[in-house]
Design a protein around this motif. Sequence first.
Motif, PDB file in Angstrom:
ATOM      1  N   PHE A   1       0.840  -1.199   0.000  1.00 31.14           N
ATOM      2  CA  PHE A   1       0.000   0.000   0.000  1.00 31.14           C
ATOM      3  C   PHE A   1       0.874   1.248   0.000  1.00 31.14           C
ATOM      4  CE2 PHE A   1      -3.134   2.927   2.111  1.00 31.14           C
ATOM      5  CZ  PHE A   1      -4.007   2.974   1.039  1.00 31.14           C
ATOM      6  N   LEU A   2       0.501   2.223  -0.827  1.00 29.76           N
ATOM      7  CA  LEU A   2       1.363   3.377  -1.060  1.00 29.76           C
ATOM      8  C   LEU A   2       1.237   4.464  -0.003  1.00 29.76           C
ATOM      9  CD1 LEU A   2       0.932   3.665  -4.939  1.00 29.76           C
ATOM     10  CD2 LEU A   2       2.990   2.947  -3.699  1.00 29.76           C
ATOM     11  N   ASN A   3       0.227   4.388   0.851  1.00 34.00           N
ATOM     12  CA  ASN A   3       0.047   5.408   1.888  1.00 34.00           C
ATOM     13  C   ASN A   3       0.291   4.818   3.270  1.00 34.00           C
ATOM     14  OD1 ASN A   3      -0.741   7.402  -0.013  1.00 34.00           O
ATOM     15  ND2 ASN A   3      -2.820   6.562  -0.031  1.00 34.00           N
ATOM     16  N   ASP A   4       0.451   5.694   4.242  1.00 32.19           N
ATOM     17  CA  ASP A   4       0.640   5.269   5.629  1.00 32.19           C
ATOM     18  C   ASP A   4      -0.595   4.498   6.098  1.00 32.19           C
ATOM     19  OD1 ASP A   4       1.171   4.963   8.310  1.00 32.19           O
ATOM     20  OD2 ASP A   4       1.618   7.076   8.672  1.00 32.19           O
ATOM     21  N   MET A   5      -0.403   3.289   6.581  1.00 33.96           N
ATOM     22  CA  MET A   5      -1.516   2.477   7.078  1.00 33.96           C
ATOM     23  C   MET A   5      -1.860   2.798   8.525  1.00 33.96           C
ATOM     24  SD  MET A   5      -0.662  -1.244   5.322  1.00 33.96           S
ATOM     25  CE  MET A   5       1.041  -1.275   5.865  1.00 33.96           C
ATOM     26  N   GLY A   6      -1.197   3.781   9.097  1.00 38.08           N
ATOM     27  CA  GLY A   6      -1.507   4.186  10.460  1.00 38.08           C
ATOM     28  C   GLY A   6      -0.777   3.332  11.482  1.00 38.08           C
ATOM     29  N   ASN A   7      -1.258   3.430  12.725  1.00 41.40           N
ATOM     30  CA  ASN A   7      -0.601   2.729  13.840  1.00 41.40           C
ATOM     31  C   ASN A   7      -0.995   1.254  13.835  1.00 41.40           C
ATOM     32  OD1 ASN A   7       0.940   2.345  16.103  1.00 41.40           O
ATOM     33  ND2 ASN A   7      -0.682   2.967  17.518  1.00 41.40           N
ATOM     34  N   LEU A   8      -0.548   0.562  12.806  1.00 38.16           N
ATOM     35  CA  LEU A   8      -0.948  -0.828  12.584  1.00 38.16           C
ATOM     36  C   LEU A   8      -0.247  -1.788  13.526  1.00 38.16           C
ATOM     37  CD1 LEU A   8      -2.209  -3.081  10.759  1.00 38.16           C
ATOM     38  CD2 LEU A   8      -0.228  -2.810   9.265  1.00 38.16           C
ATOM     39  N   PHE A   9       0.956  -1.440  13.990  1.00 40.17           N
ATOM     40  CA  PHE A   9       1.826  -2.411  14.649  1.00 40.17           C
ATOM     41  C   PHE A   9       1.994  -2.155  16.144  1.00 40.17           C
ATOM     42  CE2 PHE A   9       3.265  -1.789  10.243  1.00 40.17           C
ATOM     43  CZ  PHE A   9       2.997  -3.055   9.739  1.00 40.17           C
ATOM     44  N   ALA A  10       0.923  -1.757  16.812  1.00 43.27           N
ATOM     45  CA  ALA A  10       1.004  -1.444  18.238  1.00 43.27           C
ATOM     46  C   ALA A  10       1.546  -2.629  19.032  1.00 43.27           C
ATOM     47  CB  ALA A  10      -0.372  -1.055  18.765  1.00 43.27           C
ATOM     48  N   VAL A  11       2.505  -2.344  19.886  1.00 41.04           N
ATOM     49  CA  VAL A  11       3.090  -3.330  20.811  1.00 41.04           C
ATOM     50  C   VAL A  11       3.614  -4.557  20.057  1.00 41.04           C
ATOM     51  CG1 VAL A  11       2.801  -4.344  23.107  1.00 41.04           C
ATOM     52  CG2 VAL A  11       1.217  -2.593  22.349  1.00 41.04           C
ATOM     53  N   SER A  12       4.055  -4.378  18.825  1.00 43.36           N
ATOM     54  CA  SER A  12       4.598  -5.481  18.042  1.00 43.36           C
ATOM     55  C   SER A  12       6.090  -5.287  17.821  1.00 43.36           C
ATOM     56  CB  SER A  12       3.899  -5.579  16.677  1.00 43.36           C
ATOM     57  OG  SER A  12       2.593  -6.072  16.804  1.00 43.36           O
ATOM     58  N   VAL A  13       6.782  -6.379  17.587  1.00 38.95           N
ATOM     59  CA  VAL A  13       8.188  -6.340  17.177  1.00 38.95           C
ATOM     60  C   VAL A  13       8.204  -6.302  15.653  1.00 38.95           C
ATOM     61  CG1 VAL A  13      10.367  -7.584  17.168  1.00 38.95           C
ATOM     62  CG2 VAL A  13       8.924  -7.617  19.215  1.00 38.95           C
ATOM     63  N   VAL A  14       8.771  -5.254  15.066  1.00 39.70           N
ATOM     64  CA  VAL A  14       8.685  -5.027  13.621  1.00 39.70           C
ATOM     65  C   VAL A  14      10.097  -4.975  13.041  1.00 39.70           C
ATOM     66  CG1 VAL A  14       7.758  -3.542  11.809  1.00 39.70           C
ATOM     67  CG2 VAL A  14       6.569  -3.714  14.001  1.00 39.70           C
ATOM     68  N   LYS A  15      10.446  -6.006  12.245  1.00 39.31           N
ATOM     69  CA  LYS A  15      11.810  -6.118  11.744  1.00 39.31           C
ATOM     70  C   LYS A  15      11.839  -6.464  10.255  1.00 39.31           C
ATOM     71  CE  LYS A  15      14.022  -7.756  16.036  1.00 39.31           C
ATOM     72  NZ  LYS A  15      14.860  -8.846  16.614  1.00 39.31           N
ATOM     73  N   ASN A  16      12.677  -5.751   9.529  1.00 38.49           N
ATOM     74  CA  ASN A  16      13.082  -6.115   8.159  1.00 38.49           C
ATOM     75  C   ASN A  16      11.901  -6.344   7.223  1.00 38.49           C
ATOM     76  OD1 ASN A  16      15.352  -6.659  10.012  1.00 38.49           O
ATOM     77  ND2 ASN A  16      16.398  -7.373   8.167  1.00 38.49           N
ATOM     78  N   ASN A  17      10.916  -5.458   7.297  1.00 34.31           N
ATOM     79  CA  ASN A  17       9.807  -5.487   6.352  1.00 34.31           C
ATOM     80  C   ASN A  17      10.040  -4.459   5.254  1.00 34.31           C
ATOM     81  OD1 ASN A  17       7.727  -7.256   7.970  1.00 34.31           O
ATOM     82  ND2 ASN A  17       8.517  -5.760   9.431  1.00 34.31           N
ATOM     83  N   ILE A  18       9.316  -4.625   4.147  1.00 37.95           N
ATOM     84  CA  ILE A  18       9.382  -3.673   3.041  1.00 37.95           C
ATOM     85  C   ILE A  18       8.028  -2.999   2.904  1.00 37.95           C
ATOM     86  CG2 ILE A  18       9.523  -3.498   0.521  1.00 37.95           C
ATOM     87  CD1 ILE A  18      11.720  -5.540   0.574  1.00 37.95           C
ATOM     88  N   PHE A  19       8.053  -1.669   2.853  1.00 37.36           N
ATOM     89  CA  PHE A  19       6.832  -0.877   2.741  1.00 37.36           C
ATOM     90  C   PHE A  19       6.897  -0.022   1.484  1.00 37.36           C
ATOM     91  CE2 PHE A  19       7.432  -1.687   7.242  1.00 37.36           C
ATOM     92  CZ  PHE A  19       6.162  -2.042   7.672  1.00 37.36           C
ATOM     93  N   ALA A  20       5.821  -0.040   0.720  1.00 36.56           N
ATOM     94  CA  ALA A  20       5.741   0.864  -0.425  1.00 36.56           C
ATOM     95  C   ALA A  20       5.608   2.309   0.048  1.00 36.56           C
ATOM     96  CB  ALA A  20       4.565   0.481  -1.317  1.00 36.56           C
ATOM     97  N   SER A  21       4.939   2.508   1.164  1.00 36.10           N
ATOM     98  CA  SER A  21       4.771   3.858   1.704  1.00 36.10           C
ATOM     99  C   SER A  21       6.097   4.381   2.258  1.00 36.10           C
ATOM    100  CB  SER A  21       3.721   3.850   2.823  1.00 36.10           C
ATOM    101  OG  SER A  21       3.675   5.110   3.467  1.00 36.10           O
TER     102      SER A  21
END
Length: 361
Positions: A236-256
Amino acid sequence: MNQLASFILFLVCTIATGNVHAKIWRVNNNTGVARDFAQPGNAVASASVLNGDTIHIEPSLTNYSGFSSNKRLVWIGPGYFLASGIAFEPANTGLQATALPANIDNITLAAGAEGSRFMGIYFGNFNIGASTGNIWIEKCRFSGGVIMSNAGVVYSNITIRKCFFNHNCSINAVAASPGSVSGLVIENNIFNGDIFANLSSAEFGSGGNIFRNNTCGWFRGGILYGFYVANNIFTFLNDMGNLFAVSVVKNNIFASAVQTLPGTAVGNQLGIHFNSVFIDDFVNAVGSIDHRFMLRAGSPAIGTGVTISGYTPDCGAFGGPDPYRLSGIPAVPTIYSLTVPTSIPQGQATMSVQLSTRNNN
């Protein structure tokens, strides 16, 4: 599929999956085909079908009726994206001799279905229902989604792997009690377009939940709360918002280029347009739908996942040690080519049949 072809497919799968303790049953709703049951619900209701048995859902032009299961069974279908000539669904050819899928309108897992496994089936809605878990869903396709909706049920150890979700499909836990889902593994799936994922704090507080190596559109109306989120591609090309609350977020690829991430997020790439990531640019639309999500040469998703024990995987559904498999072909031998005479001379006792098989482990 004619009766002979159907029988040969059954025979190959029997050799691959049969054992002395469990029985394999054939479900086929085509006219004139020998079978044990015409509908999957008939198989579940039969006193002869026992926990640990295998149900083969055979290819058909007609959808199989929805049903509820209260038994621990293994369910195997032929896969999907097999038929050429369907508008907007180019096929992966040469994978099955039959081009037909096995479509089941919907399924609900009741108490007693714990330990069930599903492979190669095209589902509408898949409701885990009152089953408490230990469910394995692999290489299936969904037009509705996977639902955990029974309030008060403690769901655990549910694995959803290498599946294809149609546009607007979902993984939902909308009515479960707080902290009632743990050990949920969602990995190597393709979410084609935007998905509604209600995986929020009210349901996911017990930990051990993983969202890894998926290729995704964008999320609407939900968040990934308390997940380990790694090696995914979000297109998705825009900010998806606070999607990852209290999550461990590593080495992902974002179009935004402006995706909101927690302060602990590391190794993520932002502003990576999917035209530089996938083998297809989604304008010319070359190849089958799932094939289009394979990585192109030089893709920024190649070798950029989280390194574990010296191994650095690719991001997305086709990365990792056990990647997505085109068309959801189950891990049993398949007949990918079959030649059967349309007729034989009167009085001739034999006929010549040519078939080719392959191992899909």
